[in-house]
Design a protein around this motif. Structure first.
Motif, PDB file in Angstrom:
ATOM      1  N   ALA A  21       0.878  -1.295   0.228  1.00 39.16           N
ATOM      2  CA  ALA A  21       0.066   0.094   0.091  1.00 39.16           C
ATOM      3  C   ALA A  21       0.912   1.328   0.071  1.00 39.16           C
ATOM      4  N   PHE A  22       1.990   1.279   0.710  1.00 37.19           N
ATOM      5  CA  PHE A  22       2.772   2.313   0.896  1.00 37.19           C
ATOM      6  C   PHE A  22       3.566   2.627  -0.478  1.00 37.19           C
ATOM      7  N   ALA A  23       4.129   1.430  -1.071  1.00 36.31           N
ATOM      8  CA  ALA A  23       4.714   1.559  -2.351  1.00 36.31           C
ATOM      9  C   ALA A  23       3.834   1.797  -3.438  1.00 36.31           C
ATOM     10  N   ALA A  24       2.497   1.577  -3.612  1.00 37.63           N
ATOM     11  CA  ALA A  24       1.476   1.991  -4.569  1.00 37.63           C
ATOM     12  C   ALA A  24       1.185   3.486  -4.139  1.00 37.63           C
ATOM     13  N   GLY A  25       0.748   3.722  -2.905  1.00 31.71           N
ATOM     14  CA  GLY A  25       0.425   5.216  -2.659  1.00 31.71           C
ATOM     15  C   GLY A  25       1.722   6.248  -3.033  1.00 31.71           C
ATOM     16  N   ILE A  27       3.668   5.924  -5.434  1.00 31.06           N
ATOM     17  CA  ILE A  27       3.782   5.995  -6.986  1.00 31.06           C
ATOM     18  C   ILE A  27       2.444   6.975  -7.274  1.00 31.06           C
ATOM     19  N   ILE A  28       1.333   6.613  -6.735  1.00 29.43           N
ATOM     20  CA  ILE A  28       0.008   7.565  -7.255  1.00 29.43           C
ATOM     21  C   ILE A  28       0.129   8.842  -6.823  1.00 29.43           C
ATOM     22  N   ASN A  29       0.719   9.243  -5.617  1.00 32.14           N
ATOM     23  CA  ASN A  29       0.456  10.519  -5.078  1.00 32.14           C
ATOM     24  C   ASN A  29       1.732  11.508  -5.040  1.00 32.14           C
ATOM     25  N   TYR A  30       2.942  10.848  -5.499  1.00 29.43           N
ATOM     26  CA  TYR A  30       4.252  11.638  -5.698  1.00 29.43           C
ATOM     27  C   TYR A  30       4.918  11.212  -6.975  1.00 29.43           C
ATOM     28  N   SER A  31       5.761  12.388  -7.369  1.00 24.93           N
ATOM     29  CA  SER A  31       6.698  11.945  -8.588  1.00 24.93           C
ATOM     30  C   SER A  31       7.524  11.250  -8.407  1.00 24.93           C
ATOM     31  N   PHE A  32       7.904  10.171  -9.065  1.00 29.19           N
ATOM     32  CA  PHE A  32       9.286   9.149  -8.742  1.00 29.19           C
ATOM     33  C   PHE A  32      10.312   9.677  -8.946  1.00 29.19           C
ATOM     34  N   ALA A  36      19.226   9.284 -10.624  1.00 26.71           N
ATOM     35  CA  ALA A  36      20.036  10.274 -10.869  1.00 26.71           C
ATOM     36  C   ALA A  36      19.402  11.562  -9.869  1.00 26.71           C
ATOM     37  N   ARG A  37      18.008  11.727 -10.036  1.00 30.26           N
ATOM     38  CA  ARG A  37      17.239  12.813  -9.361  1.00 30.26           C
ATOM     39  C   ARG A  37      15.909  12.410  -8.969  1.00 30.26           C
ATOM     40  N   PRO A  38      16.141  11.776  -7.862  1.00 24.92           N
ATOM     41  CA  PRO A  38      14.800  11.072  -7.136  1.00 24.92           C
ATOM     42  C   PRO A  38      13.974  12.074  -6.566  1.00 24.92           C
ATOM     43  N   GLY A  39      12.685  11.757  -6.916  1.00 25.65           N
ATOM     44  CA  GLY A  39      11.649  12.833  -6.636  1.00 25.65           C
ATOM     45  C   GLY A  39      11.288  12.223  -5.305  1.00 25.65           C
ATOM     46  N   PRO A  40       9.959  12.950  -4.801  1.00 24.43           N
ATOM     47  CA  PRO A  40       9.604  12.551  -3.473  1.00 24.43           C
ATOM     48  C   PRO A  40       8.950  11.344  -3.118  1.00 24.43           C
ATOM     49  N   GLY A  41       8.639  10.572  -4.332  1.00 25.81           N
ATOM     50  CA  GLY A  41       7.847   9.293  -3.983  1.00 25.81           C
ATOM     51  C   GLY A  41       9.022   8.096  -3.980  1.00 25.81           C
ATOM     52  N   TYR A  42      10.260   8.267  -4.528  1.00 23.98           N
ATOM     53  CA  TYR A  42      11.221   7.486  -4.445  1.00 23.98           C
ATOM     54  C   TYR A  42      11.670   6.630  -3.202  1.00 23.98           C
ATOM     55  N   PHE A  43      12.037   7.339  -2.166  1.00 26.82           N
ATOM     56  CA  PHE A  43      12.282   6.828  -0.838  1.00 26.82           C
ATOM     57  C   PHE A  43      10.919   6.112  -0.469  1.00 26.82           C
ATOM     58  N   PRO A  44       9.883   6.509  -0.179  1.00 25.77           N
ATOM     59  CA  PRO A  44       8.775   5.869   0.496  1.00 25.77           C
ATOM     60  C   PRO A  44       8.662   4.494  -0.531  1.00 25.77           C
ATOM     61  N   PHE A  45       8.855   4.694  -1.793  1.00 26.84           N
ATOM     62  CA  PHE A  45       8.435   3.431  -2.704  1.00 26.84           C
ATOM     63  C   PHE A  45       9.484   2.358  -2.233  1.00 26.84           C
ATOM     64  N   GLY A  46      11.011   2.882  -1.994  1.00 29.22           N
ATOM     65  CA  GLY A  46      11.801   1.749  -1.811  1.00 29.22           C
ATOM     66  C   GLY A  46      11.635   1.046  -0.403  1.00 29.22           C
ATOM     67  N   LEU A  47      10.937   2.059   0.484  1.00 28.02           N
ATOM     68  CA  LEU A  47      10.626   1.373   1.904  1.00 28.02           C
ATOM     69  C   LEU A  47       9.685   0.633   1.820  1.00 28.02           C
ATOM     70  N   GLY A  48       8.545   1.076   1.038  1.00 30.24           N
ATOM     71  CA  GLY A  48       7.233   0.107   1.043  1.00 30.24           C
ATOM     72  C   GLY A  48       7.543  -1.192   0.152  1.00 30.24           C
ATOM     73  N   VAL A  49       8.553  -1.262  -0.823  1.00 37.09           N
ATOM     74  CA  VAL A  49       8.882  -2.404  -1.250  1.00 37.09           C
ATOM     75  C   VAL A  49       9.609  -3.389  -0.348  1.00 37.09           C
ATOM     76  N   LEU A  50      10.543  -2.821   0.335  1.00 38.26           N
ATOM     77  CA  LEU A  50      11.423  -3.535   1.319  1.00 38.26           C
ATOM     78  C   LEU A  50      10.500  -3.957   2.304  1.00 38.26           C
TER      79      LEU A  50
END
Length: 155
Positions: A21-25, A27-32, A36-50
């Motif tokens: 749910a966190f990984a999907a959220g 990607i849906i709510n933030y730019s990835f 080289a230039r991670p967006g605000p959704g990059y770190f939460p996506f990684g934590l959600g997948v982990l």
């Protein structure tokens, strides 16, 4: 397929669902962004997948490794759950009105009542240490704008 450990199965499934749910959220709510230039959704996506991967490993373990008696899930602890949720609601309501110096000790003391091993000395000591630490981190260190004193005292 037989569940060999109910505790591991349900806790792993919870981690799996929350992580997905966190990984999907993210990607849906933030730019990835990109690597080289991670967006605000990059770190939460990684934590959600982990978290989802760790949950999948726990579910796999629950389905493959035999445990004694199947490790059944015990009774649900309603009293501590309600006390902690009530303390968090109180914190959200009281912080803007009473300030951090009063609200944090209230939160910590209320949450301490959820334990079967509640002692006033421990609750008060925890309140002092955690309030001082929170003040040092959030007010001094991060310069966050959090009300410190109650509004009726001009805080």
């Amino acid at each position: 397929m037989k569940i060999k450990s109910q505790r591991y199965f349900w806790s792993g499934l919870m981690f799996l669902v929350v992580g997905a749910a966190f990984a999907a959220g993210s990607i849906i709510n933030y730019s990835f962004g990109t690597s080289a230039r991670p967006g605000p959704g990059y770190f939460p996506f990684g934590l959600g997948v982990l978290l989802a991967l760790m949950g999948a490993v726990v579910v796999f373990k629950a389905l493959t490794i035999e445990s004694e008696g199947g490790q059944p899930v015990g009774a649900f602890a309603w009293k501590p759950l309600l006390i902690v949720v009530g303390a968090i609601v109180m914190f959200g309501f009281a912080l803007p009105r009473l300030g951090m110096i009063i609200t944090l000790p209230l939160l910590i003391t209320m949450c301490s009542f959820a334990s079967d091993e509640f002692r006033w000395r421990d609750a008060l000591l925890s309140s002092v240490v955690l309030t001082a630490g929170s003040y040092a981190i959030f007010i001094w260190g991060l310069n966050l704008v959090i009300p410190i004193w109650p509004t009726f005292l001009g805080g």
